[in-house]
Every structure is written in structure tokens, then in C-alpha cells.
Design a protein around this motif. Structure first.
Motif, PDB file in Angstrom:
ATOM      1  N   VAL A 124     -38.076 -47.490  23.693  1.00  0.00           N
ATOM      2  CA  VAL A 124     -37.702 -45.854  23.536  1.00  0.00           C
ATOM      3  C   VAL A 124     -38.783 -45.352  24.328  1.00  0.00           C
ATOM      4  O   VAL A 124     -39.834 -45.519  24.227  1.00  0.00           O
ATOM      5  CB  VAL A 124     -37.328 -45.232  22.282  1.00  0.00           C
ATOM      6  CG1 VAL A 124     -37.196 -43.889  22.321  1.00  0.00           C
ATOM      7  CG2 VAL A 124     -36.302 -45.984  21.546  1.00  0.00           C
ATOM      8  N   ILE A 125     -38.338 -44.377  25.253  1.00  0.00           N
ATOM      9  CA  ILE A 125     -39.331 -43.633  26.310  1.00  0.00           C
ATOM     10  C   ILE A 125     -39.357 -42.262  25.785  1.00  0.00           C
ATOM     11  O   ILE A 125     -38.314 -41.435  25.990  1.00  0.00           O
ATOM     12  CB  ILE A 125     -38.940 -43.899  27.655  1.00  0.00           C
ATOM     13  CG1 ILE A 125     -39.028 -45.277  27.773  1.00  0.00           C
ATOM     14  CG2 ILE A 125     -40.075 -43.194  28.651  1.00  0.00           C
ATOM     15  CD1 ILE A 125     -38.371 -45.658  29.264  1.00  0.00           C
ATOM     16  N   ALA A 126     -40.604 -41.572  25.663  1.00  0.00           N
ATOM     17  CA  ALA A 126     -40.557 -40.087  25.315  1.00  0.00           C
ATOM     18  C   ALA A 126     -40.725 -39.300  26.724  1.00  0.00           C
ATOM     19  O   ALA A 126     -41.220 -39.950  27.689  1.00  0.00           O
ATOM     20  CB  ALA A 126     -41.776 -39.818  24.320  1.00  0.00           C
ATOM     21  N   ASN A 127     -40.429 -38.061  26.840  1.00  0.00           N
ATOM     22  CA  ASN A 127     -40.524 -37.383  28.034  1.00  0.00           C
ATOM     23  C   ASN A 127     -41.020 -35.811  27.985  1.00  0.00           C
ATOM     24  O   ASN A 127     -40.683 -35.317  26.885  1.00  0.00           O
ATOM     25  CB  ASN A 127     -38.882 -37.361  28.778  1.00  0.00           C
ATOM     26  CG  ASN A 127     -39.065 -37.017  30.043  1.00  0.00           C
ATOM     27  OD1 ASN A 127     -39.076 -35.670  30.282  1.00  0.00           O
ATOM     28  ND2 ASN A 127     -38.661 -37.544  30.936  1.00  0.00           N
ATOM     29  N   VAL A 128     -41.944 -35.629  28.708  1.00  0.00           N
ATOM     30  CA  VAL A 128     -42.464 -34.632  28.578  1.00  0.00           C
ATOM     31  C   VAL A 128     -42.946 -33.956  30.217  1.00  0.00           C
ATOM     32  O   VAL A 128     -42.536 -34.501  31.027  1.00  0.00           O
ATOM     33  CB  VAL A 128     -44.197 -34.365  27.846  1.00  0.00           C
ATOM     34  CG1 VAL A 128     -43.758 -34.679  26.366  1.00  0.00           C
ATOM     35  CG2 VAL A 128     -44.957 -35.208  28.723  1.00  0.00           C
ATOM     36  N   SER A 129     -43.122 -32.483  30.339  1.00  0.00           N
ATOM     37  CA  SER A 129     -43.497 -32.083  31.591  1.00  0.00           C
ATOM     38  C   SER A 129     -44.839 -32.240  31.946  1.00  0.00           C
ATOM     39  O   SER A 129     -45.872 -32.646  31.031  1.00  0.00           O
ATOM     40  CB  SER A 129     -43.169 -30.503  31.534  1.00  0.00           C
ATOM     41  OG  SER A 129     -44.084 -29.894  30.985  1.00  0.00           O
ATOM     42  N   ALA A 130     -45.290 -31.948  33.164  1.00  0.00           N
ATOM     43  CA  ALA A 130     -46.375 -32.345  33.726  1.00  0.00           C
ATOM     44  C   ALA A 130     -47.506 -31.420  33.112  1.00  0.00           C
ATOM     45  O   ALA A 130     -48.894 -31.504  33.409  1.00  0.00           O
ATOM     46  CB  ALA A 130     -46.445 -32.264  35.360  1.00  0.00           C
ATOM     47  N   LYS A 131     -47.107 -30.291  32.376  1.00  0.00           N
ATOM     48  CA  LYS A 131     -47.972 -29.106  31.913  1.00  0.00           C
ATOM     49  C   LYS A 131     -48.377 -29.285  30.464  1.00  0.00           C
ATOM     50  O   LYS A 131     -48.991 -28.309  29.980  1.00  0.00           O
ATOM     51  CB  LYS A 131     -47.324 -27.795  32.366  1.00  0.00           C
ATOM     52  CG  LYS A 131     -46.239 -27.614  31.565  1.00  0.00           C
ATOM     53  CD  LYS A 131     -45.621 -26.094  32.030  1.00  0.00           C
ATOM     54  CE  LYS A 131     -44.270 -25.921  31.186  1.00  0.00           C
ATOM     55  NZ  LYS A 131     -43.449 -24.759  31.408  1.00  0.00           N
ATOM     56  N   VAL A 132     -47.897 -30.171  29.614  1.00  0.00           N
ATOM     57  CA  VAL A 132     -48.245 -30.309  28.230  1.00  0.00           C
ATOM     58  C   VAL A 132     -49.644 -31.044  28.440  1.00  0.00           C
ATOM     59  O   VAL A 132     -50.047 -31.771  29.109  1.00  0.00           O
ATOM     60  CB  VAL A 132     -47.241 -31.156  27.439  1.00  0.00           C
ATOM     61  CG1 VAL A 132     -45.954 -30.393  27.618  1.00  0.00           C
ATOM     62  CG2 VAL A 132     -47.365 -32.449  27.789  1.00  0.00           C
ATOM     63  N   ASN A 133     -50.248 -30.717  27.094  1.00  0.00           N
ATOM     64  CA  ASN A 133     -51.571 -31.298  27.298  1.00  0.00           C
ATOM     65  C   ASN A 133     -51.684 -32.690  26.632  1.00  0.00           C
ATOM     66  O   ASN A 133     -50.561 -33.105  25.854  1.00  0.00           O
ATOM     67  CB  ASN A 133     -52.778 -30.599  26.345  1.00  0.00           C
ATOM     68  CG  ASN A 133     -52.519 -30.087  24.785  1.00  0.00           C
ATOM     69  OD1 ASN A 133     -51.815 -31.114  24.255  1.00  0.00           O
ATOM     70  ND2 ASN A 133     -52.592 -29.011  24.491  1.00  0.00           N
ATOM     71  N   ALA A 134     -52.785 -33.422  26.811  1.00  0.00           N
ATOM     72  CA  ALA A 134     -52.748 -34.797  26.026  1.00  0.00           C
ATOM     73  C   ALA A 134     -52.204 -34.951  24.580  1.00  0.00           C
ATOM     74  O   ALA A 134     -51.569 -35.913  24.190  1.00  0.00           O
ATOM     75  CB  ALA A 134     -53.824 -35.582  26.433  1.00  0.00           C
ATOM     76  N   GLN A 135     -52.713 -34.077  23.912  1.00  0.00           N
ATOM     77  CA  GLN A 135     -52.463 -34.010  22.422  1.00  0.00           C
ATOM     78  C   GLN A 135     -50.691 -34.026  22.288  1.00  0.00           C
ATOM     79  O   GLN A 135     -50.413 -34.614  21.315  1.00  0.00           O
ATOM     80  CB  GLN A 135     -53.246 -33.026  21.724  1.00  0.00           C
ATOM     81  CG  GLN A 135     -53.327 -33.276  20.334  1.00  0.00           C
ATOM     82  CD  GLN A 135     -54.139 -31.890  19.624  1.00  0.00           C
ATOM     83  OE1 GLN A 135     -54.698 -31.153  20.270  1.00  0.00           O
ATOM     84  NE2 GLN A 135     -54.119 -31.991  18.455  1.00  0.00           N
ATOM     85  N   GLN A 136     -50.320 -33.024  22.970  1.00  0.00           N
ATOM     86  CA  GLN A 136     -48.958 -32.762  22.833  1.00  0.00           C
ATOM     87  C   GLN A 136     -48.122 -33.879  23.373  1.00  0.00           C
ATOM     88  O   GLN A 136     -47.064 -34.282  22.684  1.00  0.00           O
ATOM     89  CB  GLN A 136     -48.522 -31.268  23.716  1.00  0.00           C
ATOM     90  CG  GLN A 136     -49.076 -30.175  23.148  1.00  0.00           C
ATOM     91  CD  GLN A 136     -48.808 -28.939  24.049  1.00  0.00           C
ATOM     92  OE1 GLN A 136     -48.796 -29.031  25.393  1.00  0.00           O
ATOM     93  NE2 GLN A 136     -48.119 -28.040  23.480  1.00  0.00           N
TER      94      GLN A 136
END
Ligand code: FNR
Length: 347
Positions: A124-136
Motif C-alpha cells: 500500500v502506498i501513501a500519497n501526499v503533495s510536495a508541500k507537506v512537511n516530513a512529519q506530516q
């Protein structure tokens, strides 16, 4: 879930509009290349091995379901079916962007966690935008107990969105996420492709896996223009690179980067051609979205079982027993693609 939240509403509209604009015809340039058959294949069908290394885990098939959705009521139902299908086929599956989870965890986490609860041992792969920080980014990974993280680059989409971002400083942030999270990271486009200049930028900051997600299938300039009743911003997609063009762009980097391909995959032949051009695995969003919206889960399972069977038939016809053999099959490009490669100094 609160009814009026704009971000959740946007997720619903994306699902609806992606299906509305779906066509069986893609224009990712796969039709502009040919593979030659082998009249003396010297193999038996049951020797054909489709297995591939997917970010360190051996998977039986070189395909995956790419990012689509999460964060709305319809996406809970959709992700439930998608995860069951991924488990059945034993292929990796990605969540849609988890930005909405980071902002409204209580309201939206279930729409994402179904991807894991229905597929406990799956990739399973999570997906975030390039503007979230590493903790998020790490908390998105933790929610899904994810095996990998995708960071999406969606500049053209943001520009076409009425409520889109206007700040595009992403590289330092991506560098920090890659350095700090505890799973492999794939940087991906969302259907407009990636040039070799960008691959060089990403390599320099430590990125080692890129999904070029090219143009030719789902078109977010079209989707966002349909949401934005005031303006037609579809011309923004003219700046994009097709999936085949992006794969050509990636050729000089394939010894340093693991390249995933997506964008406009419609047929088993498209998958084989993408693998021939160096992809290590091939992702689909629009196609699986269309099948799960239009047909039942069991009908969709039948569709993909046949799809996989045909991958093997094509391999037999070109005399390939393995993915490594596919990469040696003779290939012919049309004049437009040759012209593209020449102008971009790709040999
Ligand atoms: C997407 N895609 C996407 N990508 C991403 O990284 N995060 C996201 O949240 C989404 N959301 C999303 C919603 C819907 C409805 C679709 C159809 C697609 C983009 C997707 O992962 C892929 O890069 C492109 O859609 C191109 O592939 P296809 O659809 O042509 O196979």
C-alpha cells in the motif's frame, strides 16, 4: 462528514469528472511505437514470468493501481473495492492525496484506512503533495502502515484549479521528506509527464524513484476547467509530455533512477510497450476507476484477469520469458517520436 468542506467536495467532483471524460482511446503515444514479433519464440507459455522487483519487494506482476482518491464518502466505497481488487490481483495500490486527512483526520481517516484494512498484507502506498512537511508525510505513511510514499507534482493542475496554489517551491521540501521518512519515496506527476531536466533535479536531491505519469489519459486541465465554470484552461495541457515522450526523456536516467510509468494505460500492449521503454512497473488510475464505476467488483476482476492473461500472450509473441527479455524486444518509433527524441538529444 461535514458537507460543506471544499476539499472533500473537490474529491467527489474529481471522481465524477474523471469518469465523465474517460474514453477507451488514449493518446499517450503508445500507438506510435511498434514491437516486432518473434517467429521463433523458443518458449512455453507456462515459463513466462511476469514478476518484478517493486521497491525491494518481489511482486508477481509489473502493474499497480495508481493514486486516485480518499477523503469523501464516495471515496470510502471506491477505496474499499479498489483495495479488494488489489489484494485479489496481488498488486500495489496507492491512496489518493492525503492532504485532507492531515487537515481533517477525524472526518476522513476511514476513507483512507480501508485501503489497508481490506488488504492487510498488500503493498500500500501513501500519497501526499510536495508541500507537506516530513512529519506530516510520516503520519500519512503511519495511518496506512504504508510500504512506500508517493509525493505528487501537480503544477499544471494547481494552475487550472480555481482554488489552486500559486507557490511552487518544492525541491527543498521533497529533499527533506526523502531524507526523513522511513519508507521508499516515489515522486510522481499527475498526468502531464516529466522531462529529463526535472529528473536531473530530482536525482540531485536524493530522489531515486520517479513515476513519470505522462499525458494521454486522465487530463486534470480538462477536469479542473470543467469545475471552473468561468474559464477554459485546457490549453495548459499543451505543455505536457506524453507517457511515451516522458519514458524517452527518462532513458539517460534509467541506470540511476527506478522509473515507473503511468498515464493513459488502456491495454496490455500499452503495459508491455512501457516496460520495453524501461519502466520497472506500470500504473493505472483512469482505467480501474472507469471499470469500478461502471461495472461490479467481480466484473472488474474478470476484466483484469483477462488483461493479465494477455500480458503473457504478448510476451510469448515477442519471445520474452521475463521483464528483462521484454526490454530487448525490437521496437520501431514513428517519425514524430524520432523527431522528438532528436530535438531533445535522446539517443
Ligand atoms: C488522480 N491522480 C492523482 N495523483 C496523485 O498523485 N494524487 C491524487 O490525489 C490523485 N487524484 C486523482 C484522482 C482521480 C479521480 C484520478 C483519475 C487520478 C492522478 C493519477 O495517479 C495518475 O497520475 C493520472 O491519472 C494518469 O494516469 P491515468 O489516469 O491516465 O491512468
Amino acid at each position: 462528514m461535514p458537507k460543506q468542506d471544499e476539499q472533500m467536495q473537490r474529491k467527489v467532483e474529481h471522481l465524477f469528472l474523471a469518469e465523465k471524460f474517460f474514453t477507451d482511446e488514449a493518446y499517450a503515444d503508445f500507438d506510435n511505437i511498434r514491437l516486432l514479433h518473434n517467429a521463433l519464440p523458443e518458449l512455453s507459455l507456462n515459463e513466462i514470468d511476469l514478476s518484478t522487483d517493486f521497491l525491494g519487494r518481489k511482486m508477481a506482476l509489473p502493474i499497480y493501481f495508481n493514486a486516485i482518491t480518499g477523503g469523501s464518502n464516495p471515496s470510502t466505497k471506491f477505496n474499499t473495492e479498489l483495495s479488494k481488487l488489489a489484494r485479489q490481483l496481488d498488486i500495489p495500490v496507492s491512496s489518493g492525496s492525503m492532504g485532507v486527512f492531515l487537515r481533517l483526520p477525524n472526518e476522513t481517516s476511514d476513507s483512507f484506512t480501508v485501503l489497508r484494512t481490506n488488504n492487510p498484507d498488500g503493498f500500500v502506498i501513501a500519497n501526499v503533495s510536495a508541500k507537506v512537511n516530513a512529519q506530516q508525510a510520516q503520519s500519512a505513511i503511519d495511518l496506512l502502515n504504508a510500504n512506500a510514499l508517493q509525493i505528487h507534482l501537480n503544477g499544471i493542475q494547481e494552475l487550472a484549479m480555481p482554488e489552486g496554489d500559486q507557490e511552487f517551491y518544492w525541491l527543498d521540501n521533497i529533499k527533506e521528506i526523502v531524507a526523513k521518512v522511513n519508507v521508499p519515496v516515489i515522486v510522481k506527476e499527475v498526468g502531464f509527464g516529466i522531462s529529463q531536466n526535472n529528473l536531473a533535479d530530482l536525482y540531485k536531491i536524493g530522489v531515486r524513484n520517479v513515476d513519470i505519469s505522462g499525458f494521454g489519459g486522465t487530463d486534470f486541465a480538462q477536469i479542473e476547467s470543467a469545475r471552473n465554470h468561468e474559464l477554459d484552461l485546457t490549453y495548459l495541457d499543451q505543455f505536457s509530455l506524453s507517457t511515451v515522450e516522458s519514458l524517452l526523456e527518462s532513458l539517460p536516467y534509467q541506470n540511476r533512477l527506478t522509473i515507473f510509468a503511468s498515464g493513459g494505460i488502456r491495454t496490455p500492449m500499452d503495459v508491455i510497450k512501457a516496460l520495453r521503454l524501461g519502466a520497472s512497473a506500470v500504473g493505472m488510475s483512469g482505467l480501474v476507476l472507469h471499470h469500478l464505476q461502471k461495472y461490479s467488483l467481480s466484473e472488474t476482476e474478470i476484466f483484469f484477469a483477462e488483461f493479465i492473461k494477455q500480458l503473457k500472450l504478448i510476451m510469448a509473441v515477442i519471445g520474452a520469458k521475463s521483464i528483462a527479455d521484454i526490454k530487448k524486444a525490437p521496437i520501431i518509433f514513428d517519425e514524430r517520436l524520432i523527431n522528438y527524441a532528436n530535438q531533445r538529444n535522446i539517443t
